[in-house]
Design a protein around this motif. Structure first.
Motif, PDB file in Angstrom:
ATOM      1  N   GLU A 165      -3.590   5.530   1.650  1.00  0.00           N
ATOM      2  CA  GLU A 165      -4.655   5.066   1.808  1.00  0.00           C
ATOM      3  C   GLU A 165      -5.609   6.251   2.604  1.00  0.00           C
ATOM      4  OE1 GLU A 165      -5.740   0.757   3.674  1.00  0.00           O
ATOM      5  OE2 GLU A 165      -4.662   1.872   4.979  1.00  0.00           O
ATOM      6  N   ALA A 166      -6.753   6.325   2.010  1.00  0.00           N
ATOM      7  CA  ALA A 166      -7.658   7.475   2.534  1.00  0.00           C
ATOM      8  C   ALA A 166      -9.085   6.746   2.771  1.00  0.00           C
ATOM      9  CB  ALA A 166      -7.835   8.615   1.843  1.00  0.00           C
ATOM     10  N   LEU A 167      -9.217   5.634   3.747  1.00  0.00           N
ATOM     11  CA  LEU A 167     -10.475   4.859   3.811  1.00  0.00           C
ATOM     12  C   LEU A 167     -11.682   5.737   4.360  1.00  0.00           C
ATOM     13  CD1 LEU A 167      -8.862   1.739   5.642  1.00  0.00           C
ATOM     14  CD2 LEU A 167      -9.308   2.173   3.239  1.00  0.00           C
ATOM     15  N   PRO A 168     -12.779   5.514   3.591  1.00  0.00           N
ATOM     16  CA  PRO A 168     -13.140   4.328   2.747  1.00  0.00           C
ATOM     17  C   PRO A 168     -12.963   4.918   1.387  1.00  0.00           C
ATOM     18  CG  PRO A 168     -15.179   5.303   3.449  1.00  0.00           C
ATOM     19  CD  PRO A 168     -14.263   6.116   4.194  1.00  0.00           C
ATOM     20  N   TRP A 169     -12.479   5.666   0.981  1.00  0.00           N
ATOM     21  CA  TRP A 169     -12.488   6.421  -0.433  1.00  0.00           C
ATOM     22  C   TRP A 169     -11.417   5.701  -1.336  1.00  0.00           C
ATOM     23  CZ3 TRP A 169     -12.975   9.649   3.862  1.00  0.00           C
ATOM     24  CH2 TRP A 169     -14.546   9.778   4.392  1.00  0.00           C
ATOM     25  N   GLN A 186     -14.055   3.122  -3.102  1.00  0.00           N
ATOM     26  CA  GLN A 186     -15.167   2.615  -2.553  1.00  0.00           C
ATOM     27  C   GLN A 186     -16.159   2.059  -3.532  1.00  0.00           C
ATOM     28  OE1 GLN A 186     -17.639   5.441  -0.394  1.00  0.00           O
ATOM     29  NE2 GLN A 186     -18.302   3.912   1.120  1.00  0.00           N
ATOM     30  N   THR A 244      -7.549   3.642  -1.703  1.00  0.00           N
ATOM     31  CA  THR A 244      -6.242   2.837  -1.597  1.00  0.00           C
ATOM     32  C   THR A 244      -5.718   3.008  -2.647  1.00  0.00           C
ATOM     33  OG1 THR A 244      -7.343   1.567   0.193  1.00  0.00           O
ATOM     34  CG2 THR A 244      -4.965   0.657  -0.692  1.00  0.00           C
ATOM     35  N   SER A 275      -2.223   1.030  -4.130  1.00  0.00           N
ATOM     36  CA  SER A 275      -1.176   0.124  -4.101  1.00  0.00           C
ATOM     37  C   SER A 275      -0.440  -0.331  -5.362  1.00  0.00           C
ATOM     38  CB  SER A 275      -1.757  -1.230  -3.620  1.00  0.00           C
ATOM     39  OG  SER A 275      -2.634  -1.922  -4.083  1.00  0.00           O
ATOM     40  N   GLN A 312      -8.008   1.293  -5.672  1.00  0.00           N
ATOM     41  CA  GLN A 312      -9.050   0.827  -5.141  1.00  0.00           C
ATOM     42  C   GLN A 312      -9.743   1.873  -4.410  1.00  0.00           C
ATOM     43  OE1 GLN A 312     -10.527  -2.452  -4.536  1.00  0.00           O
ATOM     44  NE2 GLN A 312     -12.279  -1.246  -4.077  1.00  0.00           N
ATOM     45  N   ILE A 342       0.735  -0.974   0.071  1.00  0.00           N
ATOM     46  CA  ILE A 342       0.043  -0.098  -0.174  1.00  0.00           C
ATOM     47  C   ILE A 342       0.946   1.349  -0.066  1.00  0.00           C
ATOM     48  CG2 ILE A 342      -1.820   1.303   1.352  1.00  0.00           C
ATOM     49  CD1 ILE A 342      -2.750  -1.282   2.249  1.00  0.00           C
ATOM     50  N   ALA A 345     -19.070  -0.494   4.887  1.00  0.00           N
ATOM     51  CA  ALA A 345     -18.007  -2.206   5.133  1.00  0.00           C
ATOM     52  C   ALA A 345     -19.091  -2.896   5.444  1.00  0.00           C
ATOM     53  CB  ALA A 345     -17.047  -1.704   6.142  1.00  0.00           C
ATOM     54  N   SER A 354     -13.072   0.265  -8.850  1.00  0.00           N
ATOM     55  CA  SER A 354     -14.346   0.132  -7.784  1.00  0.00           C
ATOM     56  C   SER A 354     -15.355  -0.859  -8.548  1.00  0.00           C
ATOM     57  CB  SER A 354     -15.115   1.134  -7.379  1.00  0.00           C
ATOM     58  OG  SER A 354     -15.582   2.057  -8.497  1.00  0.00           O
TER      59      SER A 354
END
Length: 186
Positions: free
Chosen positions: A19-23, A48, A25, A27, A46, A16, A86, A124
């Motif tokens: 990362e800025a979850l959930p929007w 959402q 990732t 890698s 990745q 990775i 999630a 997505s």
């Protein structure tokens, strides 16, 4: 002509980068191709996963939303929808988004198709639903940053809006094209 059997790539490692979850990732993967070649810097994005809902009232009118879409940089007609929480099943997300954004619920639901936004990077998973016999049970309360206006259109008016460039969001265009195609079956 017999189609040849194609093999999937093997992911050897994933690192990775952001990362800025959930929007989002981002890698980088090390992948091995079927011929044995190893690619050490294959990027994977990745975003959402989300749902898009083509909604019709008992009158056959379609519910659209007119709103500013910052990614497109303009106001567009679009359809109700949004991100999956999630572990949330796509149908539950579609029903939640419809209620939040429009105040409507629907009696009949059908998954038209799931699709991947970008075949090479994934980005997505989108899920297109058709919801029929919708009726309003509450006021909209999406809590989103976006201002939106509910617009009711006949299917012919929806097609005209697409032809005039008023719908610019790919998920909405996909849902409209599939929902209004009487020969499409998933």
């Amino acid at each position: 002509m017999q189609p040849r059997s194609l093999e999937p790539w093997k992911t050897l490692s994933t690192k990775i980068i952001f990362e800025a979850l959930p929007w989002l990732t981002l890698s980088v993967e090390e992948v091995q191709l079927p011929d044995g070649q190893v690619v050490s810097d294959y990027y994977h994005i990745q975003l959402q996963d989300y749902v898009v809902v083509f909604v019709q009232l008992p009158t056959d009118e379609v519910i659209l939303l007119r709103q500013y879409k910052h990614g497109a940089g303009r106001v567009s007609l679009t359809l109700p929808g949004g991100g999956l929480a999630a572990g949330e099943p796509p149908l539950a997300a579609a029903q939640r988004e419809l209620l939040e954004e429009t105040g409507y619920e629907a009696e009949d639901w059908q998954l038209l198709c799931p699709f991947v936004t970008s075949a090479n990077y994934r980005c997505s998973q989108g899920y297109v639903f058709v919801a029929k016999n919708a009726h309003q049970i509450a006021e909209p309360s999406s809590g989103d940053l976006e201002e939106m206006e509910i617009v009711l259109m006949s299917p012919i008016e929806v097609i005209e809006a697409v032809q005039q460039g008023e719908v610019v969001v790919l998920g909405a265009l996909t849902a409209i094209a599939l929902a209004l195609n009487p020969n499409f079956r998933y």
